[in-house]
Design an enzyme around this catalytic site. Structure first.
Site, mmCIF file in Angstrom:
data_model
loop_
_atom_site.group_PDB
_atom_site.id
_atom_site.type_symbol
_atom_site.label_atom_id
_atom_site.label_comp_id
_atom_site.label_asym_id
_atom_site.label_seq_id
_atom_site.Cartn_x
_atom_site.Cartn_y
_atom_site.Cartn_z
ATOM 1 N N THR A 92 -9.858 -0.105 -14.047
ATOM 2 C CA THR A 92 -9.764 0.804 -15.179
ATOM 3 C C THR A 92 -8.490 1.640 -15.076
ATOM 4 O O THR A 92 -7.777 1.594 -14.077
ATOM 5 C CB THR A 92 -10.956 1.781 -15.212
ATOM 6 O OG1 THR A 92 -10.787 2.756 -14.173
ATOM 7 C CG2 THR A 92 -12.280 1.062 -15.000
ATOM 8 N N LYS A 151 3.445 6.210 -8.000
ATOM 9 C CA LYS A 151 3.765 5.168 -7.021
ATOM 10 C C LYS A 151 4.581 5.746 -5.865
ATOM 11 O O LYS A 151 4.383 5.383 -4.707
ATOM 12 C CB LYS A 151 4.519 4.029 -7.711
ATOM 13 C CG LYS A 151 3.663 3.266 -8.707
ATOM 14 C CD LYS A 151 4.475 2.262 -9.503
ATOM 15 C CE LYS A 151 3.578 1.542 -10.511
ATOM 16 N NZ LYS A 151 4.330 0.648 -11.403
#
Length: 357
Positions: A93, A221
């Site tokens: 998700t 990230k």
């Protein structure tokens, strides 16, 4: 024969592709590894279906006909009542809230595989609570697709760190969508808004492209890479250059953004004109381990360098360390796409399988 039981959260594009890949590999897994993977639960944000014996290729039809609404405690009760062995919960998700339930899943005997980056970029306090729960319950958390889709970036960073190699700096293009956008825009004489529209049609950007253009995805990230190297950083400490002017940033509606997106054309034409001959635009993330700085920004890169030569949706990670001082260890490849991300999640499932008795 070993049986792995999967609870899949997020049957969207990546989740659906993952199910397809698992079903396609069924005979090969049985033949080569004596392994059966059963998908015993599929849930979106409001509905689910379950099957203790495992769903098959007709799962979408069953989901459409048999789905029922649920509260998260219903899922925990289902898992507890059936005592599934070798249970792995999969998060494909984009939910901000589901990762907050990971600890409950771990306490209910589940390992975790996540393409969702949120759990690793929530507060440092939650990050450490999650790892404490994993250790206490002897469970495994795999999330290679958090950075670089199917590329072995986190695995490489962790191996370097565990072997005592001092990583000093990581720099690169971490976003497949922004890679495509700037690779295309730098090469072609075309309006920025047209490239953005095409990227959306190809499924490279989020449905709301502001998620990509804000730089927040690259920032997440970067934070994950920093934490892999045991730097105790928070998302708020990442210096992020948003590519959006205030008039169309997240404070307005998506419809307003889509109507006003041509505003970006003049902005990026100016960036392009400021490039020197032989330079291209790149949106990079950079982690300086020695001074602890994390930064995302738009730069002009020499087109003859590895950073300037990437193509399509390529990601590139330049890893500098005590053994790779002047010439970095480079990891490059497709950094976006439904197929590669689903394959990366599948690979994480099989990594956990190898660690299970």
């Amino acid at each position: 024969m070993k049986i792995i039981n999967l609870a899949l959260f997020g049957p969207g594009k990546v989740g659906s592709k993952l199910i397809q890949q698992i079903i396609a590999a069924k005979d090969q897994l049985l033949r080569n590894s004596d392994l059966e993977i059963r998908i015993i639960l599929v849930a979106n944000s409001s509905n689910l279906i379950t099957d203790k014996l495992g769903l098959n290729e007709h799962w979408k039809e069953r989901f459409s006909k048999e789905k029922r609404s649920y509260q998260f405690h219903d899922i925990l009760e289902y898992l507890e009542n059936n005592a599934f062995t070798n249970l792995i919960s999969i998060d494909t998700t984009a939910s901000d809230s589901l990762p907050e339930n990971y600890i409950d899943l771990i306490e209910h005997e589940s390992h975790i595989v996540a393409a969702n980056k949120v759990a690793n970029t929530l507060s440092l306090d939650f990050y450490e609570q999650l790892r404490t729960a994993l250790k206490r319950n002897h469970k495994i958390f795999q999330y290679e697709t958090n950075v670089g889709a199917g590329l072995p970036v986190l695995e490489t960073i962790k191996s370097l760190y565990d072997s005592g190699e001092q990583v000093t700096r990581i720099r690169g293009v971490f976003s497949g969508s922004l890679s495509y956008i700037f690779n295309t825009y730098s090469k072609q004489n075309v309006q920025f808004s047209e490239v953005l529209r095409k990227a959306g049609e190809l499924g490279y950007t989020e449905p709301d492209a502001r998620m990509d253009l804000s730089g927040k995805d690259v920032a997440r990230k970067l934070l994950i890479l920093a934490r892999e190297l045991q730097l105790k950083k928070e998302l708020e400490e990442v210096s992020v250059q948003s590519l959006l002017p205030i008039s169309i940033d997240g404070g307005t509606s998506l419809q307003h953004f889509q109507k006003q997106v041509s505003i970006l054309d003049d902005i990026f034409q100016k960036h392009k004109e400021e490039n020197k001959s032989g330079e291209v635009l790149r949106y990079v993330g950079e982690l300086n381990v020695e001074n602890g700085s994390l930064q995302t920004r738009l730069i002009s890169a020499n087109a003859a360098t590895p950073l300037g030569q990437i193509d399509g949706t390529d990601n590139i990670f330049e890893i500098y360390s005590e053994s790779y001082k002047e010439f970095p260890l480079v990891i490059q490849g497709a950094g976006a796409g439904i197929d590669v991300t689903a394959r990366g999640v599948f690979s994480d499932i099989l990594k956990i399988n190898k660690q299970l008795n």
